[in-house]
Motif scaffolding. Structure first.
Motif, mmCIF file in Angstrom:
data_model
loop_
_atom_site.group_PDB
_atom_site.id
_atom_site.type_symbol
_atom_site.label_atom_id
_atom_site.label_comp_id
_atom_site.label_asym_id
_atom_site.label_seq_id
_atom_site.Cartn_x
_atom_site.Cartn_y
_atom_site.Cartn_z
ATOM 1 N N LYS A 4 28.194 183.174 -45.800
ATOM 2 C CA LYS A 4 27.032 183.481 -46.485
ATOM 3 C C LYS A 4 26.036 182.039 -46.619
ATOM 4 O O LYS A 4 25.015 182.340 -46.666
ATOM 5 N N ASN A 140 19.066 182.702 -59.853
ATOM 6 C CA ASN A 140 20.158 183.446 -59.383
ATOM 7 C C ASN A 140 20.006 184.951 -59.575
ATOM 8 O O ASN A 140 18.867 185.268 -60.406
ATOM 9 N N ALA A 141 20.809 185.914 -59.410
ATOM 10 C CA ALA A 141 20.813 187.269 -59.391
ATOM 11 C C ALA A 141 20.605 187.795 -61.223
ATOM 12 O O ALA A 141 19.808 188.434 -61.583
ATOM 13 N N TRP A 144 17.236 186.347 -62.396
ATOM 14 C CA TRP A 144 16.033 187.487 -61.891
ATOM 15 C C TRP A 144 16.040 188.531 -62.583
ATOM 16 O O TRP A 144 14.959 189.104 -62.850
ATOM 17 N N TYR A 145 17.482 189.388 -62.788
ATOM 18 C CA TYR A 145 17.350 190.683 -63.216
ATOM 19 C C TYR A 145 16.955 190.541 -64.947
ATOM 20 O O TYR A 145 16.325 191.632 -65.225
ATOM 21 N N ALA A 163 18.678 184.826 -55.160
ATOM 22 C CA ALA A 163 18.316 186.009 -56.078
ATOM 23 C C ALA A 163 19.326 187.127 -55.878
ATOM 24 O O ALA A 163 19.335 188.061 -56.752
ATOM 25 N N ASN A 164 20.175 186.943 -54.810
ATOM 26 C CA ASN A 164 21.163 188.057 -54.632
ATOM 27 C C ASN A 164 22.524 187.771 -55.024
ATOM 28 O O ASN A 164 23.579 188.279 -54.778
ATOM 29 N N LEU A 165 22.700 186.618 -55.664
ATOM 30 C CA LEU A 165 23.944 186.150 -55.836
ATOM 31 C C LEU A 165 24.233 185.642 -57.322
ATOM 32 O O LEU A 165 23.222 185.481 -58.342
ATOM 33 N N THR A 166 25.270 186.527 -57.860
ATOM 34 C CA THR A 166 25.671 186.439 -59.386
ATOM 35 C C THR A 166 25.771 184.887 -59.764
ATOM 36 O O THR A 166 26.027 183.960 -58.707
ATOM 37 N N LYS A 214 27.373 194.157 -60.891
ATOM 38 C CA LYS A 214 28.277 194.703 -59.844
ATOM 39 C C LYS A 214 28.751 196.112 -60.321
ATOM 40 O O LYS A 214 29.534 196.522 -59.406
#
Length: 245
Positions: A4, A140-141, A144-145, A163-166, A214
């Motif tokens: 990663k 982070n995700a 961002w969300y 941005a794609n990581l919790t 998730k």
């Protein structure tokens, strides 16, 4: 985790190459997200990366933690104290609003906090332009969300590698990268005012947001809060709208 990290580092290198710039800069706040990004940009560009610490009505430990982060990953750093700049600018604007009879005291705390975030953004871009660097964001995700960032503040960046990581994945990456323990286990906070924490302000926890992202079942109350934040903050994730031709 090694894969990663290597993937993100490679992506950062590609972005710099495509933009025809020299390297990367990040604002180091003393929090876990900026700590991870600091480590990633150092790996991507060992000799062309920079951390910037920007105290501005900051919490007492933030600067200490920020310095421990850059020392641990040996990232070059500079400090730009924005306290006086913010005081002058905010008091001037506030005085003009007051003179016009349009000062909304209920919005004062938020306006104050958002101005700090936008001053930091302006500082980072000024430094980035000087060095021919790109500005790297730390959202982070979960942030961002839900839109838990200031538009044109900490959301005003060139790249968002997390941005794609919790939040949980960011924490795992921080442990892998050797981020200081006091930063990893610190209560997440934007440092907007004394005692402010992200989770108290949002009304839900990062764990709940991570689980929701998730696809896991969470309490209806938390799901409603998260989806309401996502809907309300849609404009932050889009370019400014223009009327149809």
């Amino acid at each position: 985790m090694k894969q990663k990290v290597e993937k993100i580092v490679s992506w950062l290198q590609e972005q710099v190459k495509e933009a025809k710039v020299e390297g990367l800069v990040v604002g180091v706040s003393g929090g876990i997200d900026s700590a991870v990004v600091a480590n990633l940009i150092k790996k991507a560009f060992p000799d062309r990366s920079l951390g910037v610490i920007m105290p501005c009505k900051s919490q007492s430990d933030d600067q200490i933690h920020a310095k421990s982060v850059v020392e641990a990953c040996e990232l070059p750093v500079m400090t730009v104290d924005l306290t006086e700049t913010h005081n002058v600018m905010f008091s001037t604007i506030k005085q003009q609003l007051n003179d016009a009879g349009s000062l909304n005291e209920e919005q004062e705390k938020l306006a104050d906090a958002n101005l700090r975030a936008r001053l930091r953004m302006s500082t980072l871009y000024t430094i980035a332009t000087n060095h021919k660097y790109l500005v790297v964001g730390t959202d982070n995700a979960a942030e961002w969300y839900t839109g838990y960032f200031t538009k044109f503040g900490d959301g005003g960046v060139d790249l968002v590698p997390l941005a794609n990581l919790t939040k949980g994945e960011v924490r795992e990456m921080a442990e892998y990268l050797g981020v200081p323990d006091e930063v990893i286990h610190k209560q997440p906070s934007a440092g907007l005012w004394e005692g402010q924490t992200d989770e108290n302000e949002m009304g839900t926890s990062y764990d709940m947001i991570d689980r929701h992202l998730k696809g896991e079942e969470i309490p209806e109350e938390d799901r409603n809060i998260i989806e309401a934040m996502h809907k309300r903050s849609a404009h932050k994730r889009q370019l400014p709208p223009a009327p149809p031709k």
